[in-house]
Design an enzyme around this catalytic site. Structure first.
Site, PDB file in Angstrom:
ATOM      1  N   HIS A  85       0.813  -1.207  -0.029  1.00 19.92           N
ATOM      2  CA  HIS A  85       0.018   0.056   0.037  1.00 19.92           C
ATOM      3  C   HIS A  85       0.893   1.195  -0.038  1.00 19.92           C
ATOM      4  O   HIS A  85       2.087   1.386   0.538  1.00 19.92           O
ATOM      5  CB  HIS A  85      -0.942   0.041   0.987  1.00 19.92           C
ATOM      6  N   GLU A 133      -3.159   3.467  -7.435  1.00 20.50           N
ATOM      7  CA  GLU A 133      -3.531   4.342  -6.308  1.00 20.50           C
ATOM      8  C   GLU A 133      -2.553   5.438  -6.298  1.00 20.50           C
ATOM      9  O   GLU A 133      -1.539   5.699  -5.574  1.00 20.50           O
ATOM     10  CB  GLU A 133      -3.680   3.864  -5.039  1.00 20.50           C
TER      11      GLU A 133
END
Length: 214
Positions: A85, A133
């Site tokens: 992430h 992202e």
């Protein structure tokens, strides 16, 4: 469309979000999962919602103090895990190790990346899915699907060029059903979001809005 709600370390009630997610998934038929803090994986899994870890380390059993063991989160009830992430970056070799560790533990994997070039690189490691992202959009009001649709299209193409079996999720700024609809139109098969649900005054209402166009 798969909706994966990352609770990060927000001061929300993980059981409230998990219960709402489970109920909305049952009522809508949409696949929804929740990724709580590692300490809450078992409690969240006990609600019946599909549960993911936020991270697993590349190591197996042994002298690895402070690591998040893939086997441990699987035993606690996790079905899958995020890897790399934007707020938990790993080196490429460690991403590979974490993907392999998750596979050994029977966990589904979603590897995050900033841009289409990185999507292609991590898709080559054999995860089940990847999530694009852009860091500048994470936690903001603008969805990557609407603010920068080309990055989603290019990420889908980059992953397909490497391995057509790797699904592409859309992350960063997703907060509404319109965002989910836009992501699907661009070729994404799932969305990864956090604050839109975890910080919502009414998590159930937020989830209902997300699945409405589906």
């Amino acid at each position: 469309m798969f909706i994966l709600v990352n609770l990060k370390a927000y001061p929300c009630d993980p059981l409230e979000v998990a219960t709402a997610a489970h109920e909305v998934a049952e009522e809508s038929g949409v696949r929804i999962a929740v990724a709580p803090q590692a300490a809450d994986v078992r409690r969240v899994a006990d609600t019946g919602v599909e549960t993911w870890a936020q991270h697993v380390d590349p190591n197996g059993y042994g002298s690895h103090t402070g690591s998040t063991l893939a086997e441990a989160v699987a035993e606690a009830g996790a079905d899958g895990t995020l890897i790399n992430h934007s707020e938990k970056r790993l080196k490429l070799a460690d991403i590979d190790g974490s993907v392999q560790a998750a596979a050994r533990a029977g966990l589904e994997t979603c590897v995050c990346a900033n841009n289409p070039a990185q999507i292609g690189a991590v898709a080559a490691l054999g995860p089940d899915s990847v999530a694009v992202e852009p860091p500048e959009l994470i936690g903001g009001d603008d969805s990557v699907a609407t603010a920068d649709p080309d990055i989603v299209r290019d990420a889908v193409e980059a992953a397909a060029n490497v391995d057509e079996s790797v699904e592409v999720f859309c992350g960063a700024g997703i907060s509404s059903g319109d965002d989910v609809d836009a992501a699907g139109d661009l070729g994404a098969t799932g969305i990864l979001l956090a604050s839109g649900v975890a910080k919502a005054d009414d998590p159930r209402a937020a989830l209902e809005d997300l699945v409405e166009p589906l």
